[in-house]
Scaffold this active site. Structure first.
Site, PDB file in Angstrom:
ATOM      1  N   LEU A  14      41.953   2.443 -51.126  1.00 59.67           N
ATOM      2  CA  LEU A  14      41.111   3.593 -50.707  1.00 59.67           C
ATOM      3  C   LEU A  14      41.113   4.086 -52.268  1.00 59.67           C
ATOM      4  CD1 LEU A  14      42.341   5.294 -47.437  1.00 59.67           C
ATOM      5  CD2 LEU A  14      39.976   4.473 -48.170  1.00 59.67           C
ATOM      6  N   ASP A  15      40.197   4.682 -52.891  1.00 57.24           N
ATOM      7  CA  ASP A  15      39.886   5.351 -53.998  1.00 57.24           C
ATOM      8  C   ASP A  15      40.747   6.675 -53.984  1.00 57.24           C
ATOM      9  OD1 ASP A  15      38.203   3.699 -55.310  1.00 57.24           O
ATOM     10  OD2 ASP A  15      36.396   4.733 -54.628  1.00 57.24           O
ATOM     11  N   PRO A  16      41.314   7.234 -55.130  1.00 52.46           N
ATOM     12  CA  PRO A  16      42.013   8.498 -54.975  1.00 52.46           C
ATOM     13  C   PRO A  16      41.108   9.729 -54.612  1.00 52.46           C
ATOM     14  CG  PRO A  16      42.237   7.349 -57.019  1.00 52.46           C
ATOM     15  CD  PRO A  16      41.331   6.722 -56.427  1.00 52.46           C
TER      16      PRO A  16
END
Length: 298
Positions: A46-48
């Protein structure tokens, strides 16, 4: 004096509700420390910018992480129309602004174009590699390379809300789908551009974020309570597969990497015997259970 962390064998699955502003690997390492887990991995980055369900695997469960990587995923995504960024999301710099002039019926018509099998060009700001280098490294140097469109499937694309230049979508999609790219493509279809302002993953396969726990809530518990209340068994990732239970002789053979009889319908299965989960098997056309991933004894 610095006290060295004492790692131990921990086998199980943790359903983590990852916060925004943290990488998936940072979330994994924080959880590993809370459980003192010697070995761990996550099942899809998951991206930041994104929050939500991040299944983590410890010990024996890491053998099955690859199976969950291929599972469909469900997201709730917030989009802003009329503003384009270099990354396709709110973490990037604005590169262009346009007027937003479409109405709800036009948005619904545009959404219909992205349901079902589609082809999608991966974003430059992604971990995909070109000549051994992640694309995001090239993008940060101002280099853009041609990317081949990939086939993905959007099983569900539902409008949850729309007001002015913003909307919220619910998306269920196959492995490899980029929601940032979907937002940009939708903005392009509406001739105004768009980018992703927020993203929350609410499901991975049959696992839901409602079952997950935050790092803050875990940190407030003792290690023993964390493990008792939140650590799920390794076969949590295999619950969608049929179960095969072997007798002692067959179980010993399977555990040593040998095919055995006793299979059900051809296909993958979870295999039990000797009072425990033995691993992942695959039944062939002759009804033999072929070992695919075997868990060693403790």
């Amino acid at each position: 004096m610095t006290v060295r962390k004492s790692w131990r064998r921990v086998d199980g699955v943790l359903l983590l509700d990852k916060p925004t502003g943290m990488t998936s690997n940072s979330a994994l390492q924080a959880a590993r420390r809370l459980f003192s887990a010697a070995k761990g991995g996550h099942t899809g980055t998951l991206d930041p910018l994104a929050s939500g369900l991040l299944p983590l695997c410890f010990g024996a469960a890491t053998k099955f992480a690859v199976d969950l990587l291929a599972a469909d995923k469900t997201y709730e995504a917030d989009l802003l129309f009329g503003v384009m960024t270099d990354t396709g999301d709110a973490d990037g710099s604005v590169v262009e602004r346009r007027e937003v002039a479409f109405v709800a019926s036009e948005l619904e018509a545009a959404l219909a174009r992205f349901r079902g099998p589609i082809r999608q060009i991966p974003p430059m700001y992604s971990a995909l590699k070109r000549d051994g280098k992640p694309l995001y490294e090239l993008a940060r140097q101002g280099i853009e390379v041609e990317r081949e469109a990939r086939a993905v499937t959007v099983h569900e694309l539902r409008l949850l809300g729309f007001s002015g230049d913003r909307c919220r979508l619910r998306v269920t999609c196959s492995k490899g789908t980029y929601i940032r790219s979907l937002a940009e493509d939708l903005g392009r279809a509406l001739d105004c551009g768009a980018h992703l302002t927020a993203l929350r993953r609410v499901a991975v396969g049959d696992l839901a974020v409602a079952q997950a726990v935050t790092l803050d809530d875990l940190a407030a518990l003792s290690e023993a309570v964390r493990e008792r209340c939140w650590l799920l068994p390794p076969d949590t990732l295999l619950q969608s597969l049929p179960a095969v239970t072997l007798d002692e002789e067959s179980a010993t053979r399977f555990a040593n990497g040998n095919p055995v009889g006793g299979g059900v319908a051809p296909g993958k299965c979870r295999v039990y015997g000797l009072g425990r989960l033995l691993g992942l098997g695959e039944v062939d056309d002759q009804g033999r259970v072929q070992p695919r991933r075997v868990i060693g004894s403790a």
